[in-house]
Enzyme design. Structure first.
Site, PDB file in Angstrom:
ATOM      1  N   LYS A   1       4.085  14.421 -71.923  1.00 37.47           N
ATOM      2  CA  LYS A   1       3.687  15.299 -73.031  1.00 37.47           C
ATOM      3  C   LYS A   1       4.718  15.244 -74.159  1.00 37.47           C
ATOM      4  O   LYS A   1       4.369  15.212 -75.342  1.00 37.47           O
ATOM      5  CB  LYS A   1       3.534  16.737 -72.517  1.00 37.47           C
ATOM      6  CG  LYS A   1       2.392  16.886 -71.506  1.00 37.47           C
ATOM      7  CD  LYS A   1       2.504  18.202 -70.730  1.00 37.47           C
ATOM      8  CE  LYS A   1       1.403  18.325 -69.687  1.00 37.47           C
ATOM      9  NZ  LYS A   1       1.661  19.435 -68.731  1.00 37.47           N
TER      10      LYS A   1
ATOM     11  N   ASP B   1       5.550  14.556 -65.751  1.00 37.88           N
ATOM     12  CA  ASP B   1       4.414  15.107 -66.486  1.00 37.88           C
ATOM     13  C   ASP B   1       4.885  15.694 -67.825  1.00 37.88           C
ATOM     14  O   ASP B   1       4.301  15.426 -68.879  1.00 37.88           O
ATOM     15  CB  ASP B   1       3.738  16.193 -65.628  1.00 37.88           C
ATOM     16  CG  ASP B   1       2.649  16.932 -66.384  1.00 37.88           C
ATOM     17  OD1 ASP B   1       1.569  16.352 -66.567  1.00 37.88           O
ATOM     18  OD2 ASP B   1       2.895  18.079 -66.792  1.00 37.88           O
TER      19      ASP B   1
ATOM     20  N   GLY C   1      -2.144  26.294 -54.561  1.00 36.43           N
ATOM     21  CA  GLY C   1      -2.799  25.393 -55.507  1.00 36.43           C
ATOM     22  C   GLY C   1      -2.080  25.261 -56.836  1.00 36.43           C
ATOM     23  O   GLY C   1      -2.598  24.660 -57.776  1.00 36.43           O
TER      24      GLY C   1
ATOM     25  N   ARG D   1     -16.075   8.904 -58.718  1.00 36.74           N
ATOM     26  CA  ARG D   1     -16.002   7.977 -57.593  1.00 36.74           C
ATOM     27  C   ARG D   1     -17.148   8.185 -56.610  1.00 36.74           C
ATOM     28  O   ARG D   1     -17.789   7.247 -56.194  1.00 36.74           O
ATOM     29  CB  ARG D   1     -14.662   8.147 -56.870  1.00 36.74           C
ATOM     30  CG  ARG D   1     -13.756   6.947 -57.098  1.00 36.74           C
ATOM     31  CD  ARG D   1     -12.498   7.073 -56.280  1.00 36.74           C
ATOM     32  NE  ARG D   1     -11.890   8.399 -56.506  1.00 36.74           N
ATOM     33  CZ  ARG D   1     -10.584   8.619 -56.536  1.00 36.74           C
ATOM     34  NH1 ARG D   1      -9.750   7.619 -56.367  1.00 36.74           N
ATOM     35  NH2 ARG D   1     -10.095   9.826 -56.727  1.00 36.74           N
TER      36      ARG D   1
ATOM     37  N   GLY E   1      -5.230  24.198 -65.852  1.00 36.27           N
ATOM     38  CA  GLY E   1      -6.366  24.932 -65.304  1.00 36.27           C
ATOM     39  C   GLY E   1      -7.664  24.455 -65.929  1.00 36.27           C
ATOM     40  O   GLY E   1      -7.683  23.931 -67.045  1.00 36.27           O
TER      41      GLY E   1
ATOM     42  N   LYS F   1      -2.411  12.360 -70.489  1.00 34.90           N
ATOM     43  CA  LYS F   1      -1.114  12.246 -71.161  1.00 34.90           C
ATOM     44  C   LYS F   1      -0.378  10.964 -70.785  1.00 34.90           C
ATOM     45  O   LYS F   1       0.306  10.356 -71.610  1.00 34.90           O
ATOM     46  CB  LYS F   1      -0.253  13.465 -70.840  1.00 34.90           C
ATOM     47  CG  LYS F   1      -0.111  13.742 -69.352  1.00 34.90           C
ATOM     48  CD  LYS F   1      -0.236  15.210 -68.994  1.00 34.90           C
ATOM     49  CE  LYS F   1      -1.694  15.629 -68.957  1.00 34.90           C
ATOM     50  NZ  LYS F   1      -1.975  16.900 -68.285  1.00 34.90           N
TER      51      LYS F   1
ATOM     52  N   GLU G   1       0.816  20.171 -56.491  1.00 36.17           N
ATOM     53  CA  GLU G   1       0.082  19.131 -55.777  1.00 36.17           C
ATOM     54  C   GLU G   1       0.729  18.872 -54.411  1.00 36.17           C
ATOM     55  O   GLU G   1       1.899  19.194 -54.187  1.00 36.17           O
ATOM     56  CB  GLU G   1       0.142  17.817 -56.575  1.00 36.17           C
ATOM     57  CG  GLU G   1      -0.302  17.912 -58.004  1.00 36.17           C
ATOM     58  CD  GLU G   1      -1.812  17.780 -58.154  1.00 36.17           C
ATOM     59  OE1 GLU G   1      -2.484  17.361 -57.201  1.00 36.17           O
ATOM     60  OE2 GLU G   1      -2.319  18.122 -59.241  1.00 36.17           O
TER      61      GLU G   1
ATOM     62  N   VAL H   1     -11.447  19.895 -64.228  1.00 34.87           N
ATOM     63  CA  VAL H   1     -11.607  19.939 -65.685  1.00 34.87           C
ATOM     64  C   VAL H   1     -13.006  19.467 -66.083  1.00 34.87           C
ATOM     65  O   VAL H   1     -13.668  20.081 -66.927  1.00 34.87           O
ATOM     66  CB  VAL H   1     -10.520  19.103 -66.395  1.00 34.87           C
ATOM     67  CG1 VAL H   1     -10.743  19.105 -67.898  1.00 34.87           C
ATOM     68  CG2 VAL H   1      -9.133  19.640 -66.063  1.00 34.87           C
TER      69      VAL H   1
ATOM     70  N   GLU I   1      -6.272  16.837 -77.387  1.00 33.80           N
ATOM     71  CA  GLU I   1      -5.684  18.185 -77.357  1.00 33.80           C
ATOM     72  C   GLU I   1      -5.364  18.623 -75.945  1.00 33.80           C
ATOM     73  O   GLU I   1      -4.330  19.263 -75.701  1.00 33.80           O
ATOM     74  CB  GLU I   1      -6.660  19.176 -78.014  1.00 33.80           C
ATOM     75  CG  GLU I   1      -6.114  20.559 -78.218  1.00 33.80           C
ATOM     76  CD  GLU I   1      -4.926  20.588 -79.167  1.00 33.80           C
ATOM     77  OE1 GLU I   1      -3.792  20.602 -78.656  1.00 33.80           O
ATOM     78  OE2 GLU I   1      -5.127  20.601 -80.401  1.00 33.80           O
TER      79      GLU I   1
END
Lengths: 434, 434
Positions: free
Chosen positions: B207, B203, B189, B46, B304, B107, B192, B15, B131
């Site tokens: 949200k 997850d 992909g 990192r 994505g 989130k 995970e 991202v 957002e």
């Protein structure tokens, strides 16, 4: 707590009364969200004594909307009159010149005079908000103006008129002809007594002109929208679409092409299992393709008192919060000149229906004209009309083309028509693989 | 033209690099829309020497994100590190305390610490925009925070996790078991290496906690979300759903009920022809019901690099334009205490699958336990396992209930399980008529 935001509402039809209803029901939550009170101070409409089912006694009455628009009593002028010129135009101009924010649901006004009004709003540093003007309750204006701003948009399309979608949905579901369904829709309040603006595609074209500007940073330009309505769609076309795996929708589509921006409103055949095909009845949808975000679609009620008033209220709360953005994203002076792609340069598949007299050689003549224009056919079906094979009866020929140039289709159809074998006009519906 | 807005980006995964790509490609259109330049001044991650396929030489490098967050070099801190605590938490707190605007895709952080961070942002009069934290590229946060503000929301639901939707879609399309599809998704992909956060429903729950706050003006509260993942959904359940006219989706649902706010993430059977059933693959959707607007649904890519970075960019342009609203619509101090409805008080239809040993009287015992709880059955089907009717083989019983109380279902299943006729655990999937 800041001082209250004072508004004046011009036009007290269903949307105006819907807006007053939101204030009556949600006074407290509006103030909490806006961070200050929003108060209706004045209203204006043609007839003071009409029975509207709402108590207006607390508001100052103006018989002249333009006078209210510039009045020191208000900070925001809410224009719900409609129409591209006349009192709507005059009052909005007066409000902006007097430094009032404007909230409007008037798509025709903005499709015709958007650039000029945006420039005026920016000059006076006020908002010109119009969420309710495009697809009713669907927050597509804010999405394009504020959310997808990091994208270059290549395409926007949607179902932008609930009346047309309602009629087409019922034609398919009930197998009844256009005129029948239109009459029912008028009786049920889903279509106006004079339905031209809706079924002729003009209402959708007003909205598309605004979406085009928001997509491509151009000046809104209603005159550049190619428009066909749904009035010539027959039960036969609806049935043929179903048999071929499509549904017919009144599509508004604007896309960037090599020859400029293609901007068109017309009936289209869309694949039966596409998302847009599933949008039925009075529901609207708008889909935007951005280079980073990909495809985003918003679906919801495209008209009606509640949804439209909801959008007006969102615009008002933005103003109360001090959020002001340029009406068409980019400053009005930067809106780009508009390079309009001609519809005859459109490339796509076509459905063609020809009602012909049943004579030997007609099919050969038609096929020859298609070949002359180098149009490749995907399928062709000839059916005799019910009633049998007599001299008086005709036949129907349905053709589906591979992707081809619209100019070629038009030339072929003109040549076919000239031969004199057709009964009535040829039907041509664009196919969109959405 | 105002002076440039200076940003620092912490976290340079897909991202973060996606965001840098938008800046590289759309420098000019961003400046035009924002009304001023937005400049990346500093970055932090990192490992300085990792190969990320992007030129970072123009930006100041911080090995410590918290130090960058409070640096005078930047106006906006963009947090793309992730995780509810640790460096993400510390750096966001540091940025807000230093009076920096914050944009985050995190989130988990907001679902756990949202109220406190919102209070901090408001105290320092800066934006806390997120957002990208809810449904990737879909502009649902802005829609709820700014567009639907004139409504009282009664329900919000959606498909909030692309990995789960991808797996469930492929299980149905290919008829293969969960473990197989998960392994493929990991190879491609879409999942995970440790898929727990996604397939366990956590997850989506993060949200949903944010959507709940935006819907009902409550404090985000992750711990109040009832959570079930998709790991126990079998090919048998998928096939049974299809036969019964449903599809199985991981649903996030929050609604106002008589006993409080019901907030739950779990697999649900939704009617095959509902809009949500048609949302397939990694696509997400969110639907909101407001009292004036009615039902609005937003559909688009839920994850994505491009879509998520698009949302971050929209948040940044808002800040550049000077648009700042309270993070959870209402001021943090006004966020209401949270009345949590127990999931066992949920009313609805249920699908129940029981694998039983094939003995005389088992069905009678099960039916008796259902009757004891006054559960009305819509249908019941008993099938022998393939392999035939031997002592070693069992049978499968599938039941669909009419609307009933979840507590009754749980009690009945507990009693059935106690009888000792079951092979493995009972399967129970809620049915939603969306």
């Amino acid at each position: 707590m800041s001082k209250p935001l004072k508004i004046g509402i011009a036009g007290l039809g269903t949307v105006g009364i819907g807006l007053i209803n939101i204030f009556n029901r949600h006074d407290e939550i509006i103030e909490a969200k806006a961070g200050r009170a929003i108060q209706i101070k004045a209203v204006s409409a043609r007839d003071k004594n009409a029975n509207r089912g709402a108590d207006l006694s607390a508001y100052q009455w103006f018989s002249n909307a333009t006078e209210m628009a510039a009045s020191p009593e208000i900070d925001v002028y809410v224009e719900l009159i409609g129409g591209e010129d006349g009192i709507a135009y005059d009052s909005v101009v007066a409000a902006l010149k007097a430094g009032k924010h404007v909230v409007t649901a008037n798509k025709a006004l903005l499709a015709h005079h958007g650039s000029m009004l945006a420039a005026l709003a920016e000059q006076h540093n006020v908002a010109l908000n119009y969420e309710a003007a495009v697809a009713g309750g669907i927050p597509i204006v804010k999405t394009m103006r504020e959310s997808l701003t990091g994208n270059e948009v290549s395409r926007v399309y949607g179902i932008l008129n609930g009346t047309c979608n309602y009629i087409l949905t019922l034609m398919e579901q009930e197998g009844r002809p256009f005129d029948d369904i239109l009459k029912d829709a008028q009786d049920e309040g889903y279509a106006e007594a004079d339905p031209t603006t809706d079924i002729g595609g003009f209402d959708a074209a007003h909205k598309l002109a605004l979406l085009t500007s928001l997509s491509f940073g151009t000046q809104p330009s209603f005159k550049d929208v190619y428009i066909e309505g749904i009035e010539d769609i027959t039960s036969e076309d609806i049935a043929a679409a179903r048999d071929l795996g499509y549904r017919i929708k009144l599509l508004g589509m604007s896309q960037m092409t090599d020859s400029g921006i293609e901007q068109r409103v017309h009936p289209a055949m869309v694949p039966k299992h596409s998302t847009i095909a599933e949008v039925s009845g009075v529901t609207n949808c708008v889909a935007v393709k951005g280079d980073f975000v990909g495809d985003v679609m918003l679906t919801g009620p495209g008209a009606g008192a509640g949804p439209t008033a909801s959008s007006v209220m969102g615009d008002l709360i933005d103003i109360a919060r001090g959020l002001v953005v340029p009406p068409f994203i980019n400053p009005a002076k930067d809106l780009k000149p508009y390079k309009n792609a001609k519809t005859r340069a459109h490339q796509g598949g076509y459905y063609i229906r020809l009602d012909v007299v049943d004579q030997i050689g007609v099919l050969a003549a038609i096929a020859t004209h298609m070949a002359e224009q180098k149009i490749s056919l995907k399928s062709i079906v000839q059916k005799l009309e019910e009633g049998g094979n007599t001299d008086k009866e005709g036949a129907t020929i349905v053709m589906i083309t591979h992707a081809t140039l619209e100019q070629s289709i038009r030339d072929a159809l003109a040549a076919i028509q000239k031969d004199g074998h057709l009964v009535g006009k040829p039907q041509m519906i664009r196919i969109e693989q959405l």
